[in-house]
Design a protein around this motif. Structure first.
Motif, mmCIF file in Angstrom:
data_model
loop_
_atom_site.group_PDB
_atom_site.id
_atom_site.type_symbol
_atom_site.label_atom_id
_atom_site.label_comp_id
_atom_site.label_asym_id
_atom_site.label_seq_id
_atom_site.Cartn_x
_atom_site.Cartn_y
_atom_site.Cartn_z
ATOM 1 N N ASN A 178 -41.367 -35.414 27.244
ATOM 2 C CA ASN A 178 -40.003 -35.630 27.737
ATOM 3 C C ASN A 178 -38.988 -34.718 27.056
ATOM 4 O O ASN A 178 -39.147 -33.515 27.065
ATOM 5 N N LYS A 207 -32.050 -28.906 28.187
ATOM 6 C CA LYS A 207 -32.806 -28.382 29.318
ATOM 7 C C LYS A 207 -33.894 -29.367 29.740
ATOM 8 O O LYS A 207 -34.071 -29.656 30.932
ATOM 9 N N ASN A 208 -34.615 -29.891 28.769
ATOM 10 C CA ASN A 208 -35.679 -30.867 29.065
ATOM 11 C C ASN A 208 -35.111 -32.093 29.775
ATOM 12 O O ASN A 208 -35.694 -32.592 30.740
ATOM 13 N N LYS A 219 -27.557 -36.945 36.907
ATOM 14 C CA LYS A 219 -27.762 -37.025 35.464
ATOM 15 C C LYS A 219 -26.434 -37.429 34.832
ATOM 16 O O LYS A 219 -25.370 -36.953 35.241
ATOM 17 N N LEU A 234 -32.369 -32.290 31.592
ATOM 18 C CA LEU A 234 -31.936 -31.950 32.941
ATOM 19 C C LEU A 234 -33.114 -31.766 33.899
ATOM 20 O O LEU A 234 -32.955 -31.873 35.116
ATOM 21 N N GLU A 235 -34.299 -31.498 33.343
ATOM 22 C CA GLU A 235 -35.477 -31.287 34.170
ATOM 23 C C GLU A 235 -36.288 -32.573 34.405
ATOM 24 O O GLU A 235 -37.286 -32.549 35.120
ATOM 25 N N ILE A 236 -35.862 -33.671 33.804
ATOM 26 C CA ILE A 236 -36.563 -34.950 34.016
ATOM 27 C C ILE A 236 -36.432 -35.388 35.458
ATOM 28 O O ILE A 236 -35.329 -35.354 36.011
ATOM 29 N N GLN A 240 -32.858 -26.496 24.134
ATOM 30 C CA GLN A 240 -34.112 -26.854 24.781
ATOM 31 C C GLN A 240 -34.135 -28.334 25.131
ATOM 32 O O GLN A 240 -34.628 -28.723 26.215
ATOM 33 N N LEU A 261 -27.240 -23.096 30.714
ATOM 34 C CA LEU A 261 -28.511 -23.355 31.385
ATOM 35 C C LEU A 261 -28.416 -23.135 32.892
ATOM 36 O O LEU A 261 -29.387 -23.327 33.616
#
Length: 197
Positions: A129, A192-193, A41, A195-197, A189, A23
């Motif tokens: 989320n 990825k989700n 994270k 890590l994007e929080i 995915q 990613l």
């Protein structure tokens, strides 16, 4: 972004490191208090026994640090169970007590093999989320003997002789019973989700 994978001394982290790297991010495997405190994270990985993992947490004086961590945490498999209060594993093992839940052994009903191992469908309560962009009923890879029962923290469920929590959430703490790092594009995915929080 500083991404840390908790070193519980009993987990194979290679697949998770590779998933994060695909990613475009790099991660550090550590049980160092300062590194964990300063991370953005935190992953709590999921292979091994509850007792071994908790002994490592206590030996590195991480019990309160993990409980008081304010940034996003993702517990994977055993890592999700560690968020709970107590586990039936090893004749009762005290866990991190972030979720007021008792981890139970899966029921085989004298029919199903234990551990539950392989691909199974995950039914989300919503697609927000960490499940954003993932079709409800998608397959994820499981390998576990113990379960988190359906509870107020449950955000998705899986059926294996009975329904149990496939994922949980409480404040900044997320947990998944399956292994996203071994679950192909859906697992990628999900990471990825997170890590994007």
């Amino acid at each position: 972004m500083k991404i840390v994978i908790l070193d519980t001394k009993c987990s194979n982290t290679f697949s998770l490191i590779c998933s994060i790297k695909r990613l475009g991010f790099f991660s550090t495997v550590s049980s160092n208090q300062d590194i964990i405190k300063n991370s953005d994270k935190l992953f709590i990985p999921g292979v091994g026994t509850a007792l071994t993992a908790m002994e490592s947490i206590y030996n590195h004086n991480l019990y309160n640090i993990l409980r008081e961590y304010k940034k996003p945490v993702l517990g994977i498999c055993l890592g999700m169970q560690l968020l709970c209060k107590i586990s039936d594993e090893n004749n009762k093992t005290n866990m991190l007590n972030i979720l007021d839940i008792h981890v139970r052994k899966l029921s085989s009903n004298n029919i199903l093999p234990i551990p539950h191992m392989g691909w199974n469908k995950v039914y989300c309560y919503n697609n927000e989320n960490i499940f954003k962009g993932i079709k409800n009923g998608s397959h994820f890879y499981f390998i576990h003997t113990y379960k988190v029962p359906i509870c107020s923290y449950t955000t998705s469920k899986t059926y294996y002789g009975e329904f149990f929590s496939a994922s949980v959430k409480h404040n900044n703490f997320y947990g998944v019973q399956f292994h996203p790092e071994k679950s192909g594009s859906c697992g990628q995915q999900l990471i990825k989700n997170f890590l994007e929080i």
